[in-house]
Design an enzyme around this catalytic site. Structure first.
Site, short mmCIF file in Angstrom:
data_model
loop_
_atom_site.label_atom_id
_atom_site.label_comp_id
_atom_site.label_asym_id
_atom_site.label_seq_id
_atom_site.Cartn_x
_atom_site.Cartn_y
_atom_site.Cartn_z
N SER A 114 0.84 -1.18 0.00
CA SER A 114 0.00 0.00 0.00
C SER A 114 0.88 1.24 0.00
O SER A 114 1.94 1.25 0.63
CB SER A 114 -0.89 0.01 1.24
OG SER A 114 -1.57 1.24 1.35
N TYR A 127 -3.32 -1.30 9.74
CA TYR A 127 -3.23 -1.58 8.31
C TYR A 127 -1.82 -1.34 7.78
O TYR A 127 -1.24 -2.20 7.10
CB TYR A 127 -4.24 -0.72 7.55
CG TYR A 127 -4.17 -0.87 6.05
CD1 TYR A 127 -4.67 -2.01 5.45
CD2 TYR A 127 -3.63 0.12 5.25
CE1 TYR A 127 -4.63 -2.15 4.06
CE2 TYR A 127 -3.58 -0.01 3.88
CZ TYR A 127 -4.08 -1.16 3.29
OH TYR A 127 -4.03 -1.29 1.92
#
Length: 133
Positions: A114, A127
């Site tokens: 990400s 996350y």
């Protein structure tokens, strides 16, 4: 071959692939929850037994929890759940399919991370940690 948790999203993905590649394209979809060790093991076994493993593996599963770290002090389980899917799930699939790639002396693995790993993403500590792993 594609894998996901939701049958409805898998069916839609199969239709999209066939619309692009042609209706005669062979597309195999499998429902599995790679955050669950048993489900993941069954999926890997199926890939190895029915398809002889894979030549390309793209780990793209991800779960995100949007919560400030200050609101997470008593929520260690958020980090555990996120790591189960985003890191350990991908690792389970990789470790299950990698021996076949090594035996064939070919294969590619792509792990989707990400952009949040590279930037300061407030409220996404679980996350970001899992995708960095």
């Amino acid at each position: 071959m594609i894998c996901g948790r939701g049958e409805d999203k898998l069916a839609a993905a199969v239709e999209e692939i066939k619309a692009y590649a042609g209706k005669d394209a062979k597309v195999y979809s499998y429902s599995a929850d790679i955050a669950d060790a048993d489900s993941c093991a069954a999926f890997v076994q199926l890939m190895n037994e029915q398809h002889g493993g894979v030549d390309f593996l793209i780990n793209n599963a991800g779960r995100s929890i949007r919560r400030a770290i200050e609101a997470s002090y008593e929520r260690f389980h958020d980090f555990e759940r996120t790591m189960q899917l985003n890191y350990f799930g991908a690792l389970r699939v990789t470790m299950g399919l990698l021996p076949g790639m090594v035996a064939k002396r070919k294969g590619h693995i792509v792990n989707i991370s990400s952009i949040s790993v590279l930037v300061n993403a407030p409220r996404f500590s679980a996350y970001v940690a899992s995708k960095a792993a």
